[in-house]
Motif scaffolding. Sequence first.
Motif: not given
Length: 92
Positions: A20-32, A69-81, A88-90
């Motif tokens: 099973v997998r999930r992915s979600s865009d993440l806020p590229d800020s302190a709330i991410g 802090q170090h990336g270029g923005g456009g964060l995506v969380l990837l979860l696979t079980f 867990i991947g970002v």
Amino acid sequence: PVVADRAAALAEIGRRPRRVRRSSDLPDSAIGPGFARALVRAACADWEIGTIDDRCAAVVNELVTNATQHGGGGLVLLLTFDERGLTIGVQD
């Protein structure tokens, strides 16, 4: 999966897929990181792997913090079980 008859099909409906997998865009800020922790905890609960959800939340917190802090923005969380466990991947 393909099954032989109706009874086998009904039994298969109740089973979780092998992966099973999930992915979600993440806020590229302190709330991410907080947003990602909530998503991991929800996935662990949905996939009934709650015994490790605090450790998973700590891992995703570190990954998202580093990506923010170090990336270029456009964060995506990837979860696979799957049979190997939770991955867990970002992506940034």
